[in-house]
Structure formats: structure tokens, C-alpha cells
Design a protein around this motif. Structure first.
Motif, PDB file in Angstrom:
ATOM      1  N   VAL A 137     111.387 -28.444-102.663  1.00  0.00           N
ATOM      2  CA  VAL A 137     111.868 -29.276-101.552  1.00  0.00           C
ATOM      3  C   VAL A 137     110.693 -29.818-100.754  1.00  0.00           C
ATOM      4  O   VAL A 137     109.583 -29.301-100.824  1.00  0.00           O
ATOM      5  CB  VAL A 137     112.801 -28.497-100.596  1.00  0.00           C
ATOM      6  CG1 VAL A 137     114.054 -28.044-101.284  1.00  0.00           C
ATOM      7  CG2 VAL A 137     112.092 -27.339 -99.954  1.00  0.00           C
ATOM      8  N   SER A 138     110.984 -30.824 -99.960  1.00  0.00           N
ATOM      9  CA  SER A 138     109.982 -31.414 -99.079  1.00  0.00           C
ATOM     10  C   SER A 138     109.815 -30.554 -97.831  1.00  0.00           C
ATOM     11  O   SER A 138     110.797 -30.258 -97.140  1.00  0.00           O
ATOM     12  CB  SER A 138     110.428 -32.826 -98.676  1.00  0.00           C
ATOM     13  OG  SER A 138     109.771 -33.251 -97.514  1.00  0.00           O
ATOM     14  N   GLY A 139     108.590 -30.173 -97.540  1.00  0.00           N
ATOM     15  CA  GLY A 139     108.315 -29.409 -96.330  1.00  0.00           C
ATOM     16  C   GLY A 139     108.668 -30.187 -95.078  1.00  0.00           C
ATOM     17  O   GLY A 139     109.199 -29.631 -94.111  1.00  0.00           O
ATOM     18  N   THR A 140     108.418 -31.477 -95.087  1.00  0.00           N
ATOM     19  CA  THR A 140     108.733 -32.323 -93.934  1.00  0.00           C
ATOM     20  C   THR A 140     110.237 -32.328 -93.676  1.00  0.00           C
ATOM     21  O   THR A 140     110.680 -32.197 -92.526  1.00  0.00           O
ATOM     22  CB  THR A 140     108.236 -33.760 -94.170  1.00  0.00           C
ATOM     23  OG1 THR A 140     106.838 -33.713 -94.449  1.00  0.00           O
ATOM     24  CG2 THR A 140     108.485 -34.640 -92.983  1.00  0.00           C
ATOM     25  N   THR A 141     111.024 -32.439 -94.723  1.00  0.00           N
ATOM     26  CA  THR A 141     112.477 -32.425 -94.573  1.00  0.00           C
ATOM     27  C   THR A 141     112.937 -31.065 -94.061  1.00  0.00           C
ATOM     28  O   THR A 141     113.793 -30.981 -93.173  1.00  0.00           O
ATOM     29  CB  THR A 141     113.169 -32.753 -95.908  1.00  0.00           C
ATOM     30  OG1 THR A 141     112.732 -34.037 -96.354  1.00  0.00           O
ATOM     31  CG2 THR A 141     114.674 -32.742 -95.777  1.00  0.00           C
ATOM     32  N   ALA A 142     112.369 -29.994 -94.584  1.00  0.00           N
ATOM     33  CA  ALA A 142     112.769 -28.644 -94.178  1.00  0.00           C
ATOM     34  C   ALA A 142     112.501 -28.421 -92.689  1.00  0.00           C
ATOM     35  O   ALA A 142     113.395 -27.973 -91.964  1.00  0.00           O
ATOM     36  CB  ALA A 142     112.046 -27.596 -95.018  1.00  0.00           C
ATOM     37  N   ILE A 143     111.295 -28.734 -92.214  1.00  0.00           N
ATOM     38  CA  ILE A 143     111.026 -28.473 -90.799  1.00  0.00           C
ATOM     39  C   ILE A 143     111.794 -29.440 -89.897  1.00  0.00           C
ATOM     40  O   ILE A 143     112.150 -29.083 -88.777  1.00  0.00           O
ATOM     41  CB  ILE A 143     109.522 -28.431 -90.455  1.00  0.00           C
ATOM     42  CG1 ILE A 143     108.827 -29.743 -90.738  1.00  0.00           C
ATOM     43  CG2 ILE A 143     108.852 -27.266 -91.159  1.00  0.00           C
ATOM     44  CD1 ILE A 143     107.408 -29.821 -90.203  1.00  0.00           C
ATOM     45  N   SER A 144     112.090 -30.619 -90.403  1.00  0.00           N
ATOM     46  CA  SER A 144     112.927 -31.539 -89.634  1.00  0.00           C
ATOM     47  C   SER A 144     114.328 -30.957 -89.472  1.00  0.00           C
ATOM     48  O   SER A 144     114.909 -30.998 -88.383  1.00  0.00           O
ATOM     49  CB  SER A 144     112.976 -32.897 -90.328  1.00  0.00           C
ATOM     50  OG  SER A 144     113.800 -33.787 -89.622  1.00  0.00           O
ATOM     51  N   ASP A 145     114.864 -30.395 -90.549  1.00  0.00           N
ATOM     52  CA  ASP A 145     116.198 -29.788 -90.494  1.00  0.00           C
ATOM     53  C   ASP A 145     116.228 -28.541 -89.611  1.00  0.00           C
ATOM     54  O   ASP A 145     117.280 -28.190 -89.064  1.00  0.00           O
ATOM     55  CB  ASP A 145     116.679 -29.423 -91.901  1.00  0.00           C
ATOM     56  CG  ASP A 145     117.028 -30.644 -92.747  1.00  0.00           C
ATOM     57  OD1 ASP A 145     117.076 -31.769 -92.210  1.00  0.00           O
ATOM     58  OD2 ASP A 145     117.243 -30.456 -93.962  1.00  0.00           O
ATOM     59  N   LEU A 146     115.099 -27.853 -89.467  1.00  0.00           N
ATOM     60  CA  LEU A 146     115.046 -26.607 -88.697  1.00  0.00           C
ATOM     61  C   LEU A 146     114.605 -26.801 -87.245  1.00  0.00           C
ATOM     62  O   LEU A 146     114.793 -25.900 -86.420  1.00  0.00           O
ATOM     63  CB  LEU A 146     114.108 -25.610 -89.391  1.00  0.00           C
ATOM     64  CG  LEU A 146     114.631 -25.084 -90.725  1.00  0.00           C
ATOM     65  CD1 LEU A 146     113.525 -24.366 -91.487  1.00  0.00           C
ATOM     66  CD2 LEU A 146     115.828 -24.170 -90.498  1.00  0.00           C
ATOM     67  N   SER A 147     114.020 -27.937 -86.918  1.00  0.00           N
ATOM     68  CA  SER A 147     113.475 -28.141 -85.573  1.00  0.00           C
ATOM     69  C   SER A 147     114.538 -28.032 -84.487  1.00  0.00           C
ATOM     70  O   SER A 147     114.254 -27.553 -83.388  1.00  0.00           O
ATOM     71  CB  SER A 147     112.747 -29.482 -85.481  1.00  0.00           C
ATOM     72  OG  SER A 147     111.521 -29.401 -86.189  1.00  0.00           O
ATOM     73  N   GLY A 148     115.757 -28.450 -84.767  1.00  0.00           N
ATOM     74  CA  GLY A 148     116.822 -28.336 -83.767  1.00  0.00           C
ATOM     75  C   GLY A 148     117.075 -26.893 -83.373  1.00  0.00           C
ATOM     76  O   GLY A 148     117.224 -26.581 -82.187  1.00  0.00           O
ATOM     77  N   ALA A 149     117.117 -25.994 -84.349  1.00  0.00           N
ATOM     78  CA  ALA A 149     117.331 -24.573 -84.062  1.00  0.00           C
ATOM     79  C   ALA A 149     116.119 -23.965 -83.378  1.00  0.00           C
ATOM     80  O   ALA A 149     116.245 -23.229 -82.401  1.00  0.00           O
ATOM     81  CB  ALA A 149     117.641 -23.819 -85.356  1.00  0.00           C
ATOM     82  N   VAL A 150     114.933 -24.300 -83.876  1.00  0.00           N
ATOM     83  CA  VAL A 150     113.702 -23.731 -83.339  1.00  0.00           C
ATOM     84  C   VAL A 150     113.456 -24.209 -81.901  1.00  0.00           C
ATOM     85  O   VAL A 150     112.871 -23.498 -81.083  1.00  0.00           O
ATOM     86  CB  VAL A 150     112.506 -24.080 -84.259  1.00  0.00           C
ATOM     87  CG1 VAL A 150     111.190 -23.703 -83.648  1.00  0.00           C
ATOM     88  CG2 VAL A 150     112.690 -23.387 -85.606  1.00  0.00           C
ATOM     89  N   GLY A 151     113.976 -25.392 -81.576  1.00  0.00           N
ATOM     90  CA  GLY A 151     113.834 -25.920 -80.227  1.00  0.00           C
ATOM     91  C   GLY A 151     114.513 -25.065 -79.171  1.00  0.00           C
ATOM     92  O   GLY A 151     114.317 -25.285 -77.972  1.00  0.00           O
ATOM     93  N   ALA A 152     115.302 -24.058 -79.578  1.00  0.00           N
ATOM     94  CA  ALA A 152     115.927 -23.133 -78.629  1.00  0.00           C
ATOM     95  C   ALA A 152     114.877 -22.284 -77.912  1.00  0.00           C
ATOM     96  O   ALA A 152     115.138 -21.758 -76.829  1.00  0.00           O
ATOM     97  CB  ALA A 152     116.936 -22.235 -79.346  1.00  0.00           C
ATOM     98  N   ILE A 153     113.707 -22.143 -78.513  1.00  0.00           N
ATOM     99  CA  ILE A 153     112.612 -21.409 -77.867  1.00  0.00           C
ATOM    100  C   ILE A 153     111.853 -22.406 -76.989  1.00  0.00           C
ATOM    101  O   ILE A 153     111.354 -23.415 -77.494  1.00  0.00           O
ATOM    102  CB  ILE A 153     111.653 -20.778 -78.901  1.00  0.00           C
ATOM    103  CG1 ILE A 153     112.408 -19.794 -79.790  1.00  0.00           C
ATOM    104  CG2 ILE A 153     110.477 -20.096 -78.197  1.00  0.00           C
ATOM    105  CD1 ILE A 153     111.582 -19.240 -80.934  1.00  0.00           C
ATOM    106  N   PRO A 154     111.766 -22.144 -75.693  1.00  0.00           N
ATOM    107  CA  PRO A 154     111.083 -23.093 -74.807  1.00  0.00           C
ATOM    108  C   PRO A 154     109.607 -23.267 -75.185  1.00  0.00           C
ATOM    109  O   PRO A 154     108.933 -22.305 -75.558  1.00  0.00           O
ATOM    110  CB  PRO A 154     111.204 -22.458 -73.425  1.00  0.00           C
ATOM    111  CG  PRO A 154     112.254 -21.404 -73.548  1.00  0.00           C
ATOM    112  CD  PRO A 154     112.292 -20.990 -74.987  1.00  0.00           C
ATOM    113  N   ALA A 155     109.138 -24.496 -75.076  1.00  0.00           N
ATOM    114  CA  ALA A 155     107.728 -24.794 -75.349  1.00  0.00           C
ATOM    115  C   ALA A 155     106.888 -24.456 -74.121  1.00  0.00           C
ATOM    116  O   ALA A 155     107.280 -24.731 -72.997  1.00  0.00           O
ATOM    117  CB  ALA A 155     107.560 -26.261 -75.717  1.00  0.00           C
ATOM    118  N   ASP A 156     105.739 -23.826 -74.361  1.00  0.00           N
ATOM    119  CA  ASP A 156     104.801 -23.552 -73.279  1.00  0.00           C
ATOM    120  C   ASP A 156     103.427 -24.113 -73.606  1.00  0.00           C
ATOM    121  O   ASP A 156     102.422 -23.693 -73.058  1.00  0.00           O
ATOM    122  CB  ASP A 156     104.735 -22.056 -72.960  1.00  0.00           C
ATOM    123  CG  ASP A 156     104.418 -21.192 -74.181  1.00  0.00           C
ATOM    124  OD1 ASP A 156     103.930 -21.734 -75.194  1.00  0.00           O
ATOM    125  OD2 ASP A 156     104.653 -19.975 -74.123  1.00  0.00           O
ATOM    126  N   GLY A 157     103.377 -25.048 -74.509  1.00  0.00           N
ATOM    127  CA  GLY A 157     102.138 -25.697 -74.938  1.00  0.00           C
ATOM    128  C   GLY A 157     102.452 -26.548 -76.146  1.00  0.00           C
ATOM    129  O   GLY A 157     103.612 -26.748 -76.487  1.00  0.00           O
TER     130      GLY A 157
END
Length: 172
Positions: A137-157
Motif C-alpha cells: 500500500v501507499s504510505g501517503t494514503t495510509a497516513i492520510s487515512d489515519l490522520s483524522g484519528a491521530v488528530g485526537a491527540i492535541p498538537a504541542d509542536g
């Protein structure tokens, strides 16, 4: 007048129908028997932010179906698993590895084990690690599909570019 017969004895037809019904009934049960993808949990897998990520994980990533995993704070997709996620890994420090932003989530890309690529969130605690078999699979597609879930962790940088450092020159 009786209905025309197919030339097959009735018991053969009944057996075929029974076999088809058994397959239709057993297929979902057999799919449920697929073994869980074995994982070692990350050190901070019990962090409440990891639970927020896991409940948001998609049913499909890069067109691959989700799989059951054996550890808290994890996710896997594909059979065999081609996308693996672990939440609760140690956040990375400054690095010279390439850093990209996908849907407002910054990811460091480690290509040292190509075609298996390791993506690690940058600027989020706890960090999330995603390992992708780029032959499948494409790594770019995979992280794009997962970014919505991972965005639940607040960014601090997040990622910075050389231009973002402002005012630095070769002289000092």
C-alpha cells in the motif's frame, strides 16, 4: 401435470442447497476466527489520548480492512497486515529525517528499512507510530487515512523548515 425435472435426483439438489447454506452461515464465523495481529504495546499505550485515537480508527486504511490486534493502543489493516499502528510510543526529539504535514498532523518518515516505512507523529504526546509495507500500500494514503484519528491527540509542536528558523545565516 408435474413440473419438469432437471434430471438430477432431488437428494443431490437438497445436498447442494444445504452445502450452500452452510457456507453462507459459516463464512462470517470463520472470518471472526482470523487470529489477532500480535503486538507489543507501546510504553504509554494506556494514555487516555491513545484510547481517543483507537476509538476513531477507520474500518479501512488504504483500502485494507481492519484486523483485531492483541495489545491496547494498536491497530492493523490488511491480511497479511500491511499497515500497523501503535499509540503511546516515545515522542521523537529534533531530527534531520523528513517531516511532512498531512491533514494537520505532522509525521516524521523513516525510510531506512524500505520498503517498510515508519511514520512517527511529531509534536504530539504520546506519539503514534505507523509502519507501512509500501510494497502492498501507499504510505501517503495510509497516513492520510489515519490522520483524522491521530488528530485526537492535541498538537504541542510540529515540523519546522529552515526558513521557519528566521534570521539564521551562515555567519551566525
Amino acid at each position: 401435470m408435474s413440473a419438469p425435472r432437471s434430471g438430477r435426483p432431488p437428494h443431490r439438489l437438497a445436498r447442494r442447497l444445504a452445502a450452500a447454506a452452510l457456507v453462507a452461515f459459516a463464512a462470517p464465523l470463520l472470518a471472526a476466527c482470523t487470529p489477532a495481529v500480535p503486538f507489543d504495546p507501546a510504553p504509554d499505550a494506556t494514555d487516555p489520548d491513545c484510547a481517543s485515537v483507537v476509538v476513531r480508527l477507520p474500518d479501512q486504511v488504504a483500502g485494507l480492512d481492519a484486523r483485531e490486534t492483541s495489545a491496547q493502543g494498536t491497530g492493523a489493516w490488511g491480511s497479511p497486515a500491511a499497515v500497523l499502528l501503535r499509540c503511546g510510543v516515545e515522542p521523537p526529539g529534533p531530527t534531520t529525517l523528513r517531516c511532512v504535514s498531512v491533514d494537520d498532523v505532522d509525521w516524521i518518515i523513516d525510510e531506512s528499512d524500505a520498503p517498510r516505512y515508519r511514520f512517527l507523529t511529531y509534536g504530539r504526546t504520546p506519539a503514534v507510530e505507523v509502519v507501512v509495507d509500501n510494497d502492498a500500500v501507499s504510505g501517503t494514503t495510509a497516513i492520510s487515512d489515519l490522520s483524522g484519528a491521530v488528530g485526537a491527540i492535541p498538537a504541542d509542536g510540529g515540523c519546522t523548515d529552515f526558513e521557519d528558523l528566521g534570521g539564521l545565516t551562515d555567519e551566525g
